[in-house]
Structure formats: C-alpha cells, structure tokens
Design a protein around this motif. Sequence first.
Motif, PDB file in Angstrom:
ATOM      1  N   LYS A 195       0.832  -1.206   0.000  1.00 15.69           N
ATOM      2  CA  LYS A 195       0.000   0.000   0.000  1.00 15.69           C
ATOM      3  C   LYS A 195       0.868   1.257   0.000  1.00 15.69           C
ATOM      4  CE  LYS A 195      -0.721  -0.263   4.981  1.00 15.69           C
ATOM      5  NZ  LYS A 195      -1.681  -0.395   6.044  1.00 15.69           N
ATOM      6  N   PHE A 241       2.026   1.800  -3.602  1.00 16.72           N
ATOM      7  CA  PHE A 241       0.909   2.282  -4.406  1.00 16.72           C
ATOM      8  C   PHE A 241       0.643   3.758  -4.127  1.00 16.72           C
ATOM      9  CE2 PHE A 241      -3.620   3.069  -5.133  1.00 16.72           C
ATOM     10  CZ  PHE A 241      -3.721   2.680  -6.462  1.00 16.72           C
ATOM     11  N   GLU A 242       0.626   4.137  -2.860  1.00 18.73           N
ATOM     12  CA  GLU A 242       0.371   5.529  -2.487  1.00 18.73           C
ATOM     13  C   GLU A 242       1.448   6.467  -3.011  1.00 18.73           C
ATOM     14  OE1 GLU A 242      -0.055   5.251   1.749  1.00 18.73           O
ATOM     15  OE2 GLU A 242      -2.098   4.459   1.594  1.00 18.73           O
ATOM     16  N   GLU A 272       0.721   6.597  -7.029  1.00 17.46           N
ATOM     17  CA  GLU A 272      -0.586   6.894  -7.600  1.00 17.46           C
ATOM     18  C   GLU A 272      -0.686   8.340  -8.060  1.00 17.46           C
ATOM     19  OE1 GLU A 272      -3.896   6.648  -4.858  1.00 17.46           O
ATOM     20  OE2 GLU A 272      -2.683   7.466  -3.245  1.00 17.46           O
ATOM     21  N   TYR A 273      -1.480   8.532  -9.097  1.00 17.08           N
ATOM     22  CA  TYR A 273      -1.760   9.870  -9.619  1.00 17.08           C
ATOM     23  C   TYR A 273      -3.186  10.204  -9.207  1.00 17.08           C
ATOM     24  CZ  TYR A 273      -2.690  13.683 -12.814  1.00 17.08           C
ATOM     25  OH  TYR A 273      -3.037  14.900 -13.336  1.00 17.08           O
ATOM     26  N   LYS A 274      -3.348  11.226  -8.395  1.00 22.81           N
ATOM     27  CA  LYS A 274      -4.680  11.598  -7.893  1.00 22.81           C
ATOM     28  C   LYS A 274      -5.338  12.561  -8.862  1.00 22.81           C
ATOM     29  CE  LYS A 274      -3.568  10.657  -3.176  1.00 22.81           C
ATOM     30  NZ  LYS A 274      -3.631  10.983  -1.806  1.00 22.81           N
TER      31      LYS A 274
END
Length: 112
Positions: A102, A105-106, A109-111
């Motif tokens: 996790k 991934f964080e 990641e593209y928000k």
Amino acid sequence: GEYVRTNRGKFGICISVSNVTGRYCQPKYLIQWSKAEAYYITKQTITKHSKNIIDLIKVGDIVEIVINEINGYTNKVEIVNEEQIEILKTANKKYIKSIVTKEQFESLEYKV
C-alpha cells in the motif's frame, strides 16, 4: 534468507548478518531497491521478516495471484481484510505472482 518488509513498504530477500557495522541485512536479492538503499537496511527499518512472504502481506496491499496454472491467467486483488490474508495462507505460496504494498501504491498513484 528471509523475506523482509521495510518501514517504506518495500519487500526484499536478505541474508542475516551480524558484523561490526551493525547492519542487519546484506542484500542477496532485493526487489526494486537501489544498491545504495539496499546496503543500508538496518534493524530499525525492517518492520517484519519471515521465511514465508505471505506473513508480510498487510491490509491495503495489492496481490497478483495465479487463477489458472495451465493458461497462466492472473488476477490482481486488493487485500481489504485479515480474512483474505488467512485465505492466502491456506493456499500455496506459488500462486502469488507479485505484491505491491500500500505504501508503494500511495507513492506512485496519480490523484485526479
């Protein structure tokens, strides 16, 4: 060799050493680590270690599992509860193809 998970959410395989510099692990094979980063793994940066990689999976990790050995089909599953981890433990670890923690991934990641 044992699997290790660091406080940055990275996995690797290390051999334990106890030498005068106090390092806990010396890299044998490390996943997605630079040589410099792998060289300075200390006891304080390791959050968990085990001979079985399934023991290092946490809620929030994404696991790619083999669902059909003959065709090689896989499926990516987000671990959402402890029950899923227990199911993985009862299965053979050969069915786990890859793990994205996790934390990894964080960080990637593209928000929107």
